[in-house]
Design an enzyme around this catalytic site. Structure first.
Site, PDB file in Angstrom:
ATOM      1  N   HIS A 229      -0.181 -10.878  -5.895  1.00 36.05           N
ATOM      2  CA  HIS A 229       0.827 -11.123  -4.855  1.00 36.05           C
ATOM      3  C   HIS A 229       0.339 -10.574  -3.509  1.00 36.05           C
ATOM      4  CE1 HIS A 229       4.710 -11.258  -2.857  1.00 36.05           C
ATOM      5  NE2 HIS A 229       5.204 -11.897  -3.892  1.00 36.05           N
TER       6      HIS A 229
ATOM      7  N   HIS B  24      -1.917   2.931   8.323  1.00 38.89           N
ATOM      8  CA  HIS B  24      -2.079   4.185   7.585  1.00 38.89           C
ATOM      9  C   HIS B  24      -3.205   3.951   6.580  1.00 38.89           C
ATOM     10  CE1 HIS B  24      -1.407   7.395   4.744  1.00 38.89           C
ATOM     11  NE2 HIS B  24      -0.629   7.994   5.637  1.00 38.89           N
TER      12      HIS B  24
END
Lengths: 301, 301
Positions: free
Chosen positions: B84, B170
């Site tokens: 996904h 991040h």
């Protein structure tokens, strides 16, 4: 109030005209833990008030016993007049399964409360509908026949000995009828015609008494202001005769006269299950459960 | 749990294969006051878990911040593989109005949580659907394009500057997408035929992308075991495109091929309102309100 199990009770009391008395009665049954007063409908012509209560089994028992106690103090049937038939100060008090409660539990609760009312207040108690001890006592109207005034004699007949309590009426209170029944759904279907004959014919076709569905009472009503007619129905067991089936039958019968259903009206309250069943039916769902409703899921343990 | 106001959130996290990590994540978000974990669906192929939460505004905020905190600790997207598309350890977290809550409140909560996530964890936050700051950010797939691996560069483009937080991903968490949307209803309609062409044609007729209803996604599916076909739908705004209207359109289109609807299936959860609306529609009610449902009445103040 978020109870796992819910029972409803709809006591009918023989008072509506004396505001102060009514207020005092309501004050006494208010605020009892795990109960709620859902609705209060006084009818001045009948001099009778229909009170809708709901709560837990224990809560309702406390609340109903309190109702009997205060009505015993405040209502004297020897002084009472009104159009509606009545045999007691608390004339009738049905117990109705709403959520996660069986009819058997309501029958047990009816007997429990009935026995307590008889013992504590010396009021003769008759059990009706699902709680009835004989076929003749199933029907409320049949028990009440003769009313307060006639019960002095009626109660002496062996076949009309009360289910609980003394075989003589309480001088001021009379007798009372307690029982268990299904919730009643009042549902009216409006038709696109002003011909009352058509509404009457459809009512006759769908109602039990003249050959229709087992748990439907119905009559034709003229709505003068809107110049249309209505089939006004009482559905007395929505599990066995569901709302959608009764409405579809009205629709089918109306089509026979070339008339359409133009709207409908739910009077008062309905159990959630009857609404779920309706959606389930029309959407042809194969395995719907109420716990698929997000709000219900949230309330589960 | 009986809340006056209910918001749902369905965060998708990029982990499904490591049982111990999943258990620890769930432990951390469990038991937060006024919240509940409704459902947890790990998908091993996707290596992605869909978590359904519901609660009050404050409760959900606490719960989601806790989710970000623990996923930041436990998930490193540099090690993550799965089918996904994903751009973050908590990939997406929509807020969904369920009961007595407006979309505007959900948008405000999304921005509030987004701002806090950016500040506390130095994670870039994109807002989507009703919370989107530009038309291009409305669509989740559009934001996520490029995925974790591509975002290192994408985030540097001025048009893809995050709504909150630093303009650099991040290193282990990536970025996250927070927003507000309507509840999604997954509803499948089964047809009395084994001809997949018919299901496909009906799906094409009812879905938005090819000319159908604005808030319907649909495709034809073969149910091998039952030897019938199904129109599988996602309803993305049941207030504007109600379940009954989509189902009736499928029924109408099926009739054109002489095919009947033989059943239907609700997958997962549905807001109560969508069920009420369905009953209301088919019974043609003129003035039904949810407070006429006894259980609802009981829960009112």
């Amino acid at each position: 109030m978020n109870l796992t199990k819910i029972i409803e009770s709809v006591p009918n009391i023989s008072e509506a005209r004396r505001d102060d008395v009514l207020a005092e009665i309501l004050k006494e049954i208010h605020g009892i833990p795990d109960t709620r007063i859902l609705d209060v409908k006084p009818d001045l012509d009948h001099n009778r008030t229909v009170i809708s209560l709901a709560g837990s089994s224990e809560g309702l028992k406390t609340q109903l016993l309190k109702l009997y106690e205060v009505c015993l103090k405040k209502i004297d049937l020897r002084q009472h007049q009104g159009e509606h038939p009545r045999a007691g100060a608390v004339d009738v008090a049905p117990l109705i399964p709403i959520k996660n409660v069986t009819m058997e539990e309501c029958v047990r609760l009816a007997k429990d409360i009935g026995s307590e009312v008889a013992q504590r207040f010396e009021i003769p108690v008759y059990l009706y509908e699902f709680a009835a001890s004989t076929e003749a006592r199933r029907d409320l109207a049949n028990i009440r026949k003769g009313e307060f005034e006639g019960f002095m004699e009626k109660i002496l007949k062996p076949e009309w000995a009360p289910d609980f309590g003394p075989a003589q009426i309480h001088p001021s209170f009379g007798v009372t009828v307690i029982g268990a029944r299904m919730p009643l759904i009042a549902f009216n279907v409006n038709l696109g015609t002003a011909d009352i004959q058509i509404a009457n014919k459809i009512a006759k076709a769908v109602r039990h008494s003249s050959g229709g569905l087992r748990f439907v009472k119905a009559m034709g009503v003229m709505l003068q202001e809107r110049n249309i007619v209505q089939v006004s129905m009482n559905l007395t067991d929505y599990k066995k005769t569901p709302v959608y089936r009764a409405v579809e039958m009205v629709r089918r019968e109306a089509a026979r006269y070339g008339v359409n259903v133009v709207g409908s009206e739910l009077v008062g309250l309905i159990p959630a299950e009857a609404i779920y069943d309706t959606a389930d039916y029309y959407l042809q769902m194969e395995s719907f459960t109420p716990s698929q409703i997000l709000e219900n899921k949230l309330m589960e343990e």
